[in-house]
Design an enzyme around this catalytic site. Sequence first.
Site, PDB file in Angstrom:
ATOM      1  N   HIS A 182       0.835  -1.205   0.000  1.00  0.00           N
ATOM      2  CA  HIS A 182       0.000   0.000   0.000  1.00  0.00           C
ATOM      3  C   HIS A 182       0.872   1.258   0.000  1.00  0.00           C
ATOM      4  O   HIS A 182       2.062   1.198   0.336  1.00  0.00           O
ATOM      5  CB  HIS A 182      -0.906   0.032   1.245  1.00  0.00           C
ATOM      6  N   CYS A 276      -1.388   0.693   9.717  1.00  0.00           N
ATOM      7  CA  CYS A 276      -2.269  -0.338   9.161  1.00  0.00           C
ATOM      8  C   CYS A 276      -3.314  -0.818  10.169  1.00  0.00           C
ATOM      9  O   CYS A 276      -4.399  -1.241   9.784  1.00  0.00           O
ATOM     10  CB  CYS A 276      -1.445  -1.533   8.708  1.00  0.00           C
TER      11      CYS A 276
END
Length: 285
Positions: A182, A276
Site C-alpha cells: 500500500h 495499518c
Amino acid sequence: MGLEKQQHQWDGCSTEYDTLTQVIVCEPTYMKIEEVINTVQKRYAKDNIDVETALQQHAAFTDVLKDNGVEVITLPAHEEFPEQVFTRDIGFTIGTRVFISEMASPIRQGEEKILREWVGSNGIPYQKMIAGSIEGGDVVVDGSKVFVGVSHRTNHEAIDFLEKQLPTNEIIRVPFDASCLHLDCVFTILSPTHALVYPEALSSDTLKMLGKHYTLMEVKKEEQFAMGTNVLAIGNNKIISLPQNTAVNEKLRANHFDVIEIDFSEIIKSGGSFRCCTMPLTRTN
C-alpha cells in the site's frame, strides 16, 4: 467495545497528524498467514504468527493510545478474517464522511461489512465505494489534498469515483512499485511540513512532486521492510514507531518529533504496522 450502539461525538478527520481522538481497531485474535499476499508474509510464512504475543503487543499499543486520550473502538474479530487486525484498509475518513472500501484481495472481502454495520448503527455518514477496488492503506489525507496510491489493491476506476465524491478536494494519484503493498508502506505524512518516504519505490518525478509539498525523510530498504514508513502520528508531534527502526527514529527525533516506541514485531510479520492497524474516525486540531 463491540458493535452495540453507542453515543459517539463525530467531528471527522481531515489530516494524518491532528490530535487523534477516536480510532477503530480489531484485536488479532485469529491472525495468521493463511495465504501469502505480500513480500513480508513470504519471509515469515513458515513460522507464522504467535497469536498470544500478537495479542499482548496489540493490547500494549491500544493502552498507549488510551493513555494519550484516544477513544479506542474495537470491532469484533471473526475467525474467517485472518487479516482483520489491519483496520486501516476497510475504510477511510475524509472530512465528516467514512468511505467504506471495496477490498481487492478475496481473503479480506467481507471485513468491510463489519465496519459498515458499525458506522451505520452509530449514525455516522458513510459512502460505500462502488466502483473498482480501493483500500484505505492507499489513501493518505492532508486537508484538501488526498494522495491515493495506484496499486494492485487500488485502481483508477475507484479513484475516479472518489474524485466525483470529493469535488472540492485535490486527488493526487501516486503510482509506486508493485512489490510494496500500500501507499502507506512507502509514504506517510507526519505533519504539515514533513513526511516519511521510501524513495526506491517511487519514480523521480513522483519524489519531486511529493518534495514540493513536504520535507521528505528517507527510509532505507531494511527499515522499509520492517514497516519503517508505517508509523502513526497521534497529534502534538507524537509518533508511534517500532524500536527496531533506529535510523527512522533518529531522523524523527532530529526533526523534533516525540517518538513513542512500541514493540510490534509479531504483527509486522503479516506486512503491516501501526498505521495499518488503526482506522481514525476523529482527529481534532
